[in-house]
Design a protein around this motif. Structure first.
Motif, PDB file in Angstrom:
ATOM      1  N   UNK A   1      43.614 -92.530-118.274  1.00 17.78           N
ATOM      2  CA  UNK A   1      44.467 -93.438-119.035  1.00 17.78           C
ATOM      3  C   UNK A   1      45.194 -92.686-120.153  1.00 17.78           C
ATOM      4  N   UNK A   2      44.469 -91.849-120.875  1.00 19.82           N
ATOM      5  CA  UNK A   2      45.089 -91.112-121.984  1.00 19.82           C
ATOM      6  C   UNK A   2      46.188 -90.183-121.483  1.00 19.82           C
ATOM      7  N   UNK A   3      45.989 -89.590-120.306  1.00 19.42           N
ATOM      8  CA  UNK A   3      46.987 -88.674-119.754  1.00 19.42           C
ATOM      9  C   UNK A   3      48.255 -89.397-119.316  1.00 19.42           C
ATOM     10  N   UNK A   4      48.138 -90.707-119.066  1.00 18.76           N
ATOM     11  CA  UNK A   4      49.295 -91.446-118.557  1.00 18.76           C
ATOM     12  C   UNK A   4      49.860 -92.444-119.566  1.00 18.76           C
ATOM     13  N   UNK A   5      49.460 -92.276-120.835  1.00 22.26           N
ATOM     14  CA  UNK A   5      50.033 -93.065-121.929  1.00 22.26           C
ATOM     15  C   UNK A   5      50.494 -92.093-123.013  1.00 22.26           C
ATOM     16  N   UNK A   6      51.194 -92.625-124.017  1.00 17.50           N
ATOM     17  CA  UNK A   6      51.813 -91.722-124.986  1.00 17.50           C
ATOM     18  C   UNK A   6      51.167 -91.763-126.368  1.00 17.50           C
ATOM     19  N   UNK A   7      51.051 -92.933-126.959  1.00 16.27           N
ATOM     20  CA  UNK A   7      50.613 -93.007-128.354  1.00 16.27           C
ATOM     21  C   UNK A   7      49.405 -93.899-128.585  1.00 16.27           C
ATOM     22  N   UNK A   8      49.113 -94.808-127.692  1.00 17.57           N
ATOM     23  CA  UNK A   8      48.008 -95.745-127.889  1.00 17.57           C
ATOM     24  C   UNK A   8      46.680 -94.996-127.938  1.00 17.57           C
ATOM     25  N   UNK A   9      45.766 -95.449-128.816  1.00 15.24           N
ATOM     26  CA  UNK A   9      44.423 -94.882-128.834  1.00 15.24           C
ATOM     27  C   UNK A   9      43.681 -95.364-127.589  1.00 15.24           C
ATOM     28  N   UNK A  10      42.851 -94.502-127.014  1.00 14.38           N
ATOM     29  CA  UNK A  10      42.133 -94.826-125.781  1.00 14.38           C
ATOM     30  C   UNK A  10      40.646 -94.570-126.012  1.00 14.38           C
ATOM     31  N   UNK A  11      39.815 -95.492-125.555  1.00 14.81           N
ATOM     32  CA  UNK A  11      38.395 -95.306-125.810  1.00 14.81           C
ATOM     33  C   UNK A  11      37.505 -96.179-124.957  1.00 14.81           C
ATOM     34  N   UNK A  12      36.248 -96.244-125.368  1.00 17.57           N
ATOM     35  CA  UNK A  12      35.214 -96.941-124.606  1.00 17.57           C
ATOM     36  C   UNK A  12      34.823 -98.223-125.316  1.00 17.57           C
TER      37      UNK A  12
ATOM     38  N   UNK B   1      39.751 -83.166-127.810  1.00 20.39           N
ATOM     39  CA  UNK B   1      40.503 -81.900-127.782  1.00 20.39           C
ATOM     40  C   UNK B   1      41.761 -82.025-126.925  1.00 20.39           C
ATOM     41  N   UNK B   2      41.652 -82.786-125.848  1.00 25.30           N
ATOM     42  CA  UNK B   2      42.812 -82.990-124.968  1.00 25.30           C
ATOM     43  C   UNK B   2      43.836 -83.932-125.580  1.00 25.30           C
ATOM     44  N   UNK B   3      43.350 -84.935-126.336  1.00 23.89           N
ATOM     45  CA  UNK B   3      44.235 -85.968-126.887  1.00 23.89           C
ATOM     46  C   UNK B   3      43.878 -86.202-128.360  1.00 23.89           C
ATOM     47  N   UNK B   4      44.123 -85.226-129.214  1.00 25.92           N
ATOM     48  CA  UNK B   4      43.685 -85.329-130.613  1.00 25.92           C
ATOM     49  C   UNK B   4      44.264 -86.543-131.330  1.00 25.92           C
ATOM     50  N   UNK B   5      43.378 -87.220-132.056  1.00 28.76           N
ATOM     51  CA  UNK B   5      43.792 -88.384-132.824  1.00 28.76           C
ATOM     52  C   UNK B   5      43.982 -89.647-132.027  1.00 28.76           C
ATOM     53  N   UNK B   6      43.584 -89.624-130.745  1.00 31.24           N
ATOM     54  CA  UNK B   6      43.806 -90.797-129.897  1.00 31.24           C
ATOM     55  C   UNK B   6      42.534 -91.326-129.250  1.00 31.24           C
ATOM     56  N   UNK B   7      41.380 -90.744-129.522  1.00 29.12           N
ATOM     57  CA  UNK B   7      40.164 -91.091-128.781  1.00 29.12           C
ATOM     58  C   UNK B   7      39.185 -91.871-129.649  1.00 29.12           C
ATOM     59  N   UNK B   8      38.694 -92.990-129.096  1.00 30.92           N
ATOM     60  CA  UNK B   8      37.665 -93.813-129.725  1.00 30.92           C
ATOM     61  C   UNK B   8      36.395 -93.762-128.873  1.00 30.92           C
ATOM     62  N   UNK B   9      35.269 -93.655-129.540  1.00 32.25           N
ATOM     63  CA  UNK B   9      33.978 -93.752-128.860  1.00 32.25           C
ATOM     64  C   UNK B   9      33.284 -95.015-129.348  1.00 32.25           C
TER      65      UNK B   9
ATOM     66  N   UNK C   1      43.379 -99.094-126.376  1.00 33.05           N
ATOM     67  CA  UNK C   1      43.074 -99.551-125.018  1.00 33.05           C
ATOM     68  C   UNK C   1      41.688 -99.021-124.688  1.00 33.05           C
ATOM     69  N   UNK C   2      40.732 -99.947-124.568  1.00 36.47           N
ATOM     70  CA  UNK C   2      39.349 -99.564-124.304  1.00 36.47           C
ATOM     71  C   UNK C   2      38.938 -99.985-122.887  1.00 36.47           C
ATOM     72  N   UNK C   3      38.066 -99.184-122.283  1.00 38.05           N
ATOM     73  CA  UNK C   3      37.505 -99.516-120.975  1.00 38.05           C
ATOM     74  C   UNK C   3      35.990 -99.653-121.103  1.00 38.05           C
TER      75      UNK C   3
END
Length: 328
Positions: free
Chosen positions: A65-76, A98-106, A42-44
């Protein structure tokens, strides 16, 4: 039939009669739905000074978004790098990782995401924030986020975070051959913005990407993703009706107007229905057939679904219908 993964792009669009807070709450609701349905990412977006877009600061929205989802990768989709110093971007995304390891896309883009006057307000008088410096700044971000292949140069003494355990996944975004060639040279995954560039040559861009791809530790082979604009409904006629606001948006952009708040579908019925807006609007089966053809044509290994609609509930319904028809 085994299909490629699906992901979601959202702009936190502001609709008539509603606030920016409503738009952001809608984005979070859409993200939760995508997470529950099995979408991969899920990208914004990053846009500035646009009455229709509340997504102005991707790292801030990603954190929520990452804090309110469970497994989906979140990024820009993406951070417009010419608007920001590389060290700032690296720090922001190191914290998110660091807050959501393995879930962040840049996801990184080269466009300003706004008009020139607003871009100047973002960048000030800094001689370091120019499009010409984009390649060097991109390499600096990569080095700061753990890419050992790249000489960080003057940034060698800097650390995006004191003790990183993992790093965000960095993507190159684009709607031209430039982004494709940059991604290929650096061994990055590449997302082609086909959702707003239907007239451009996605085929040539992806051919150049594959032909020039230099393997990297994380991506030993090319990984192209293509975005598309979609609306799925119970009938073709209903989907075309719901696509009306996207045609208003296109008409506004073509006539040089500012992209105002998204109008309700019933206020967009006097437009020429042949005016391009949403690429794939129909029943879930019709939309999926179009997406299957897009994958076959481009060889995309993943699709990212965008879409301009009036009501966030319409996007949630679209994602549910497509997920079921796609077999997520």
């Amino acid at each position: 039939m085994e299909r490629v993964p699906l992901s979601v792009l959202d702009l936190a669009t502001v609709r008539e009669g509603h606030s920016s807070a409503d738009a952001l709450r809608g984005t979070i609701a859409i993200a939760r739905t995508a997470d529950e349905l099995g979408y991969r990412r899920f990208w914004v977006a990053e846009h500035h000074n646009m009455p229709a877009v509340a997504s102005t600061a991707p790292p801030v929205l990603i954190a929520s978004v990452a804090a309110q989802t469970r497994t989906i990768r979140v990024g820009s989709g993406g951070v417009m790098l010419p608007n920001h110093m590389p060290f700032v971007v690296a720090e922001q995304f190191a914290i998110l990782e660091a807050l959501h390891p393995g879930r962040i896309d840049l996801g990184i883009g080269r466009a300003p995401g706004t008009d020139q006057a607003t871009a100047a307000a973002l960048r000030g008088v800094s001689p370091y924030l120019t499009v010409e410096q984009f390649p060097d700044h991109l390499r600096t971000v990569l080095a700061l986020l753990g890419d050992d292949r790249i000489d960080p140069g003057p940034a060698a003494r800097l650390r995006a975070t004191p003790v990183a355990e993992s790093h965000p996944e960095v993507w190159m975004l684009g709607s031209s051959t430039y982004g494709a060639q940059v991604a290929a040279a650096l061994g990055l995954p590449f997302c082609y913005a086909y959702h707003f560039a239907m007239g451009s040559d996605v085929d040539t861009a992806l051919q150049l990407y594959r032909a020039g791809f230099q393997p990297s530790p994380r991506f030993p082979e090319p990984y192209p993703m293509v975005s598309a604009s979609v609306i799925a409904a119970g009938t073709t006629a209903e989907a075309q009706f719901l696509a009306g606001p996207s045609r208003v948006m296109v008409q506004s952009l073509r006539t040089g107007g500012r992209l105002g708040p998204i109008v309700a579908p019933e206020n967009a019925t006097d437009l020429d229905p042949s005016l391009p807006g949403t690429q794939y609007a129909g029943t879930a089966e019709e939309v999926v057939a179009g997406l299957d053809a897009l994958v076959e044509r481009t060889g995309a290994r993943e699709l990212m679904l965008a879409g301009t609609v009036y009501d966030p509930a319409t996007r949630q319904d679209t994602l549910a219908r497509i997920a079921k028809a796609w077999g997520l």
